[in-house]
Design a protein around this motif. Structure first.
Motif, PDB file in Angstrom:
ATOM      1  N   LEU A 137       0.827  -1.213   0.000  1.00  0.00           N
ATOM      2  CA  LEU A 137       0.000   0.000   0.000  1.00  0.00           C
ATOM      3  C   LEU A 137       0.860   1.263   0.000  1.00  0.00           C
ATOM      4  O   LEU A 137       0.564   2.226  -0.711  1.00  0.00           O
ATOM      5  CB  LEU A 137      -0.929   0.008   1.217  1.00  0.00           C
ATOM      6  CG  LEU A 137      -2.115  -0.945   1.148  1.00  0.00           C
ATOM      7  CD1 LEU A 137      -2.818  -1.005   2.493  1.00  0.00           C
ATOM      8  CD2 LEU A 137      -3.071  -0.513   0.059  1.00  0.00           C
ATOM      9  N   ALA A 138       1.940   1.275   0.773  1.00  0.00           N
ATOM     10  CA  ALA A 138       2.831   2.442   0.820  1.00  0.00           C
ATOM     11  C   ALA A 138       3.482   2.686  -0.531  1.00  0.00           C
ATOM     12  O   ALA A 138       3.610   3.836  -0.975  1.00  0.00           O
ATOM     13  CB  ALA A 138       3.895   2.248   1.902  1.00  0.00           C
ATOM     14  N   ALA A 139       3.875   1.597  -1.214  1.00  0.00           N
ATOM     15  CA  ALA A 139       4.508   1.747  -2.526  1.00  0.00           C
ATOM     16  C   ALA A 139       3.540   2.367  -3.530  1.00  0.00           C
ATOM     17  O   ALA A 139       3.924   3.227  -4.327  1.00  0.00           O
ATOM     18  CB  ALA A 139       4.994   0.388  -3.027  1.00  0.00           C
ATOM     19  N   GLU A 159       7.592   1.900  -5.792  1.00  0.00           N
ATOM     20  CA  GLU A 159       8.782   1.514  -5.031  1.00  0.00           C
ATOM     21  C   GLU A 159       9.035   0.036  -5.244  1.00  0.00           C
ATOM     22  O   GLU A 159       8.115  -0.727  -5.569  1.00  0.00           O
ATOM     23  CB  GLU A 159       8.593   1.728  -3.526  1.00  0.00           C
ATOM     24  CG  GLU A 159       8.454   3.146  -3.079  1.00  0.00           C
ATOM     25  CD  GLU A 159       8.192   3.255  -1.573  1.00  0.00           C
ATOM     26  OE1 GLU A 159       8.074   2.216  -0.888  1.00  0.00           O
ATOM     27  OE2 GLU A 159       8.107   4.393  -1.095  1.00  0.00           O
ATOM     28  N   PHE A 160      10.286  -0.374  -5.032  1.00  0.00           N
ATOM     29  CA  PHE A 160      10.584  -1.794  -4.979  1.00  0.00           C
ATOM     30  C   PHE A 160      10.196  -2.307  -3.601  1.00  0.00           C
ATOM     31  O   PHE A 160      10.535  -1.689  -2.584  1.00  0.00           O
ATOM     32  CB  PHE A 160      12.074  -2.072  -5.230  1.00  0.00           C
ATOM     33  CG  PHE A 160      12.407  -2.126  -6.692  1.00  0.00           C
ATOM     34  CD1 PHE A 160      12.197  -3.292  -7.420  1.00  0.00           C
ATOM     35  CD2 PHE A 160      12.918  -1.020  -7.332  1.00  0.00           C
ATOM     36  CE1 PHE A 160      12.500  -3.342  -8.771  1.00  0.00           C
ATOM     37  CE2 PHE A 160      13.226  -1.064  -8.683  1.00  0.00           C
ATOM     38  CZ  PHE A 160      13.015  -2.232  -9.397  1.00  0.00           C
ATOM     39  N   GLU A 208      12.266  -8.964  -5.302  1.00  0.00           N
ATOM     40  CA  GLU A 208      11.843  -7.596  -5.035  1.00  0.00           C
ATOM     41  C   GLU A 208      11.031  -7.167  -6.239  1.00  0.00           C
ATOM     42  O   GLU A 208      11.462  -7.347  -7.379  1.00  0.00           O
ATOM     43  CB  GLU A 208      13.043  -6.672  -4.837  1.00  0.00           C
ATOM     44  CG  GLU A 208      13.766  -6.928  -3.538  1.00  0.00           C
ATOM     45  CD  GLU A 208      14.765  -5.828  -3.222  1.00  0.00           C
ATOM     46  OE1 GLU A 208      14.633  -4.706  -3.755  1.00  0.00           O
ATOM     47  OE2 GLU A 208      15.666  -6.112  -2.433  1.00  0.00           O
ATOM     48  N   VAL A 209       9.868  -6.624  -5.977  1.00  0.00           N
ATOM     49  CA  VAL A 209       8.921  -6.317  -7.044  1.00  0.00           C
ATOM     50  C   VAL A 209       8.694  -4.812  -7.094  1.00  0.00           C
ATOM     51  O   VAL A 209       8.487  -4.183  -6.048  1.00  0.00           O
ATOM     52  CB  VAL A 209       7.582  -7.050  -6.802  1.00  0.00           C
ATOM     53  CG1 VAL A 209       6.583  -6.741  -7.888  1.00  0.00           C
ATOM     54  CG2 VAL A 209       7.807  -8.544  -6.683  1.00  0.00           C
ATOM     55  N   LEU A 210       8.755  -4.258  -8.317  1.00  0.00           N
ATOM     56  CA  LEU A 210       8.434  -2.846  -8.486  1.00  0.00           C
ATOM     57  C   LEU A 210       6.916  -2.700  -8.461  1.00  0.00           C
ATOM     58  O   LEU A 210       6.212  -3.227  -9.326  1.00  0.00           O
ATOM     59  CB  LEU A 210       8.997  -2.301  -9.805  1.00  0.00           C
ATOM     60  CG  LEU A 210       8.689  -0.836 -10.095  1.00  0.00           C
ATOM     61  CD1 LEU A 210       9.248   0.070  -8.993  1.00  0.00           C
ATOM     62  CD2 LEU A 210       9.239  -0.438 -11.446  1.00  0.00           C
TER      63      LEU A 210
END
Length: 90
Positions: free
Chosen positions: A30-32, A38-39, A50-52
């Motif tokens: 949610l923050a990304a 974000e990653f 790690e997912v963009l």
């Protein structure tokens, strides 16, 4: 029964155990999205992904319940009997 979540991010599925790990991952996802992208590290066992994650990223969380087999004992493996394997062609 044990609860797990299938976290599907742009058609890639990660199996995450329920609990604090899932809560933290959801918060980071949610923050990304809110930060414009974000990653995000995905704490799935056996992966170092790690997912963009961006506002257009497709994210689904599916909750599943599976039987807990960790307390059951596995049966002893039976020896393989080859005495009858070749009789069909004799």
């Amino acid at each position: 029964m044990v609860m797990y979540a299938h976290v599907v991010i742009d058609e890639h599925m990660y199996v995450i155990p329920h609990g604090q790990v899932l809560v933290e991952l959801t918060r980071r996802l949610l923050a990304a999205v809110r930060n414009g992208g974000e990653f995000v590290p995905v704490p799935a066992p056996g992966t170092g992904a790690e997912v963009l994650v961006a506002p257009g990223t497709s994210i689904r969380i599916e909750h599943i319940e599976v039987e807990d087999h960790s307390s059951e004992t596995s049966p002893e493996p039976q020896p393989y009997d080859t005495s009858e394997d070749y009789e069909w062609w004799l």
